[in-house]
Design an enzyme around this catalytic site. Structure first.
Site, mmCIF file in Angstrom:
data_model
loop_
_atom_site.group_PDB
_atom_site.id
_atom_site.type_symbol
_atom_site.label_atom_id
_atom_site.label_comp_id
_atom_site.label_asym_id
_atom_site.label_seq_id
_atom_site.Cartn_x
_atom_site.Cartn_y
_atom_site.Cartn_z
ATOM 1 N N ARG A 221 8.958 2.868 -9.822
ATOM 2 C CA ARG A 221 7.553 3.097 -9.485
ATOM 3 C C ARG A 221 7.389 3.058 -7.958
ATOM 4 O O ARG A 221 8.057 2.271 -7.269
ATOM 5 C CB ARG A 221 6.663 2.017 -10.099
ATOM 6 C CG ARG A 221 6.463 2.152 -11.610
ATOM 7 C CD ARG A 221 5.635 3.375 -11.984
ATOM 8 N NE ARG A 221 5.378 3.478 -13.409
ATOM 9 C CZ ARG A 221 6.102 4.207 -14.268
ATOM 10 N NH1 ARG A 221 7.141 4.907 -13.833
ATOM 11 N NH2 ARG A 221 5.765 4.264 -15.543
ATOM 12 N N HIS A 269 8.535 12.865 -9.470
ATOM 13 C CA HIS A 269 8.480 11.974 -10.652
ATOM 14 C C HIS A 269 9.029 12.697 -11.887
ATOM 15 O O HIS A 269 8.315 12.908 -12.873
ATOM 16 C CB HIS A 269 7.049 11.485 -10.893
ATOM 17 C CG HIS A 269 6.992 10.241 -11.749
ATOM 18 N ND1 HIS A 269 6.114 9.222 -11.543
ATOM 19 C CD2 HIS A 269 7.728 9.875 -12.833
ATOM 20 C CE1 HIS A 269 6.300 8.273 -12.454
ATOM 21 N NE2 HIS A 269 7.280 8.651 -13.255
HETATM 22 P P1 NAP Z 1 13.140 -2.326 -19.555
HETATM 23 O O1 NAP Z 1 13.983 -1.940 -20.706
HETATM 24 O O2 NAP Z 1 11.878 -3.059 -19.801
HETATM 25 O O3 NAP Z 1 14.075 -3.164 -18.560
HETATM 26 C C1 NAP Z 1 13.570 -3.820 -17.448
HETATM 27 C C2 NAP Z 1 14.678 -4.568 -16.744
HETATM 28 O O4 NAP Z 1 14.157 -5.113 -15.526
HETATM 29 C C3 NAP Z 1 15.241 -5.737 -17.555
HETATM 30 O O5 NAP Z 1 16.626 -5.857 -17.365
HETATM 31 C C4 NAP Z 1 14.518 -6.933 -16.946
HETATM 32 O O6 NAP Z 1 15.238 -8.165 -17.039
HETATM 33 C C5 NAP Z 1 14.443 -6.517 -15.501
HETATM 34 N N1 NAP Z 1 13.374 -7.234 -14.795
HETATM 35 C C6 NAP Z 1 12.057 -7.255 -15.071
HETATM 36 N N2 NAP Z 1 11.394 -8.055 -14.211
HETATM 37 C C7 NAP Z 1 12.332 -8.554 -13.381
HETATM 38 C C8 NAP Z 1 12.294 -9.461 -12.298
HETATM 39 N N3 NAP Z 1 11.149 -10.019 -11.884
HETATM 40 N N4 NAP Z 1 13.458 -9.769 -11.681
HETATM 41 C C9 NAP Z 1 14.633 -9.239 -12.107
HETATM 42 N N5 NAP Z 1 14.744 -8.371 -13.130
HETATM 43 C C10 NAP Z 1 13.596 -8.039 -13.758
HETATM 44 O O7 NAP Z 1 12.734 -1.037 -18.713
HETATM 45 P P2 NAP Z 1 13.421 0.417 -18.724
HETATM 46 O O8 NAP Z 1 13.133 1.146 -19.959
HETATM 47 O O9 NAP Z 1 14.837 0.271 -18.322
HETATM 48 O O10 NAP Z 1 12.585 1.147 -17.572
HETATM 49 C C11 NAP Z 1 12.485 0.605 -16.269
HETATM 50 C C12 NAP Z 1 11.372 1.314 -15.497
HETATM 51 O O11 NAP Z 1 11.760 2.640 -15.169
HETATM 52 C C13 NAP Z 1 10.065 1.518 -16.274
HETATM 53 O O12 NAP Z 1 9.282 0.338 -16.296
HETATM 54 C C14 NAP Z 1 9.404 2.632 -15.486
HETATM 55 O O13 NAP Z 1 8.612 2.076 -14.451
HETATM 56 C C15 NAP Z 1 10.589 3.373 -14.851
HETATM 57 N N6 NAP Z 1 10.722 4.740 -15.379
HETATM 58 C C16 NAP Z 1 10.636 5.785 -14.496
HETATM 59 C C17 NAP Z 1 10.781 7.079 -14.953
HETATM 60 C C18 NAP Z 1 10.744 8.249 -14.010
HETATM 61 O O14 NAP Z 1 10.700 9.388 -14.449
HETATM 62 N N7 NAP Z 1 10.780 8.022 -12.718
HETATM 63 C C19 NAP Z 1 11.014 7.321 -16.319
HETATM 64 C C20 NAP Z 1 11.087 6.241 -17.182
HETATM 65 C C21 NAP Z 1 10.944 4.948 -16.701
HETATM 66 P P3 NAP Z 1 15.571 -8.836 -18.471
HETATM 67 O O15 NAP Z 1 16.697 -7.975 -19.032
HETATM 68 O O16 NAP Z 1 16.015 -10.189 -18.129
HETATM 69 O O17 NAP Z 1 14.310 -8.757 -19.277
HETATM 70 C C1 GLV Z 2 7.774 7.509 -16.633
HETATM 71 O O1 GLV Z 2 7.649 7.235 -15.485
HETATM 72 C C2 GLV Z 2 7.837 6.536 -17.693
HETATM 73 O O2 GLV Z 2 7.519 5.358 -17.447
HETATM 74 O O3 GLV Z 2 8.205 6.913 -18.814
#
Ligand code: NAP
Ligand code: GLV
Length: 306
Positions: A221, A269
């Protein structure tokens, strides 16, 4: 069963058709103000009025992985928030990040510039041991990205909130492990959710802890990054460049210094898009499981913020 669809900037018809095919008996419609409360909603950036009116709804299915925008709103009490988990996004994210790391490592920008200048110019090969990559966030997307990078033999570090063991990845966790994680990394990939704890986490202090000649890839983000701090560290030479997919203001405003910065590459994005068919199949599977009274994956903890 009633399912309502309330997704800003999304063409509704194909979603309605896909959901109707999965649940032929259900009443499925685009939300209109004043509509009766549904059992389930498929949402993206819904207006507050929708959330205020849907008191008693069982679950809100967010058609993205990140739920930061939804959690900033006042939610109907008792409604579960369910994120997309993977649904075809993890492989896209792995492609995007591996492409960015390899493009930087193999200096393909410089080769392209040489080609345009008509020059047959070799560059000295670099050692991948000199390019340890740190992945912030080892969730659904981060773990897939870290493993994909390790397949190319880059040394890979991973950082998460709770301790994690991932094959082939050197892991760090919590605030205590953060500075060691940064010091062990030269390329930094951000895949954290946006929460009060992680906002502005990419700043002068943290980015300065990367090994000299660092490279930032922000695919999570825009509000994770303090933009002026990135520009200052690029100017000082501590950072060699950045690949950015997300921005504090989207679309990135005309005239923003990132547009023409020689060491910033940006995309709109798009690193991991919501794939409609995969997402409908996942949401339908979860609704069916909830109807049978079964547990589902991907339920967000609003107190944790992800
Ligand atoms: P997720 O499965 O919820 O994983 C989040 C990870 O971040 C987990 O390993 C979590 O730790 C860690 N985390 C959270 N808070 C933390 C902190 N304060 N300190 C250290 N580690 C922390 O999320 P995801 O599905 O991988 O997606 C991640 C992000 O990618 C989304 O929230 C979104 O903002 C972004 N995204 C972007 C796009 C794009 O097109 N640019 C697309 C999709 C997603 P734990 O394992 O210990 O819980
Ligand atoms: C895109 O940014 C998503 O969070 O899926």
């Amino acid at each position: 069963m009633k399912i309502t669809f309330c997704c800003t900037d999304t063409k509704a018809e194909p979603w309605l058709q896909g959901l109707q095919a999965a649940f032929p008996q259900a009443e499925i419609a685009v939300w209109q103000p004043g509509a009766p409360v549904a059992d389930y909603a498929v949402v993206w950036a819904p207006p507050q009025q929708f959330l205020d009116e849907q008191q008693g709804i069982q679950a809100l299915f967010n058609i993205g992985a990140g739920v930061d925008a939804l959690l900033q709103r006042r939610l109907p009490p008792g409604a579960r928030v369910v994120r997309l988990d993977d649904a075809g996004m993890a492989v896209q994210m792995a492609e995007y990040v591996c492409h960015a790391v390899i493009r930087h490592f193999r200096e393909f920008d410089q080769y392209e510039a040489s080609m345009r200048a008509g020059q047959w110019a070799y560059r000295k090969p670099r050692l991948r041991q000199d390019l340890p990559v740190g992945v912030m966030g080892l969730g659904v997307l981060g773990e897939r990205v870290a493993k994909a990078l390790a397949q190319f033999d880059f040394p890979v570090n991973g950082w998460s909130r709770s301790p994690k063991a991932v094959d082939g990845i050197r892991t760090f966790s919590g605030q205590d492990g953060f500075n060691d994680f940064l010091a062990a990394s030269r390329v930094l990939v951000n895949l954290l959710p946006l929460t009060p704890e992680t906002q502005d986490i990419l700043n002068r202090d943290t980015l300065a802890r990367l090994q000299p000649g660092g490279y930032l890839i922000n695919v999570a983000r825009g509000a994770h990054l303090v933009e002026d701090d990135l520009l200052a560290l690029l100017d000082s030479g501590h950072l060699a460049g950045a690949q950015l997919d997300v921005f504090r203001t989207e679309p990135l405003p005309a005239g923003h210094p990132f547009w023409n910065h020689p060491r910033i590459t940006l995309t709109p994005h798009t690193s991991a898009r919501t794939l409609r068919d995969e997402s409908i199949a996942q949401i339908a599977g979860k609704i069916a499981a909830l109807q049978r009274g079964e547990a589902i994956a991907g339920i967000v903890d609003p107190a944790r913020g992800y």
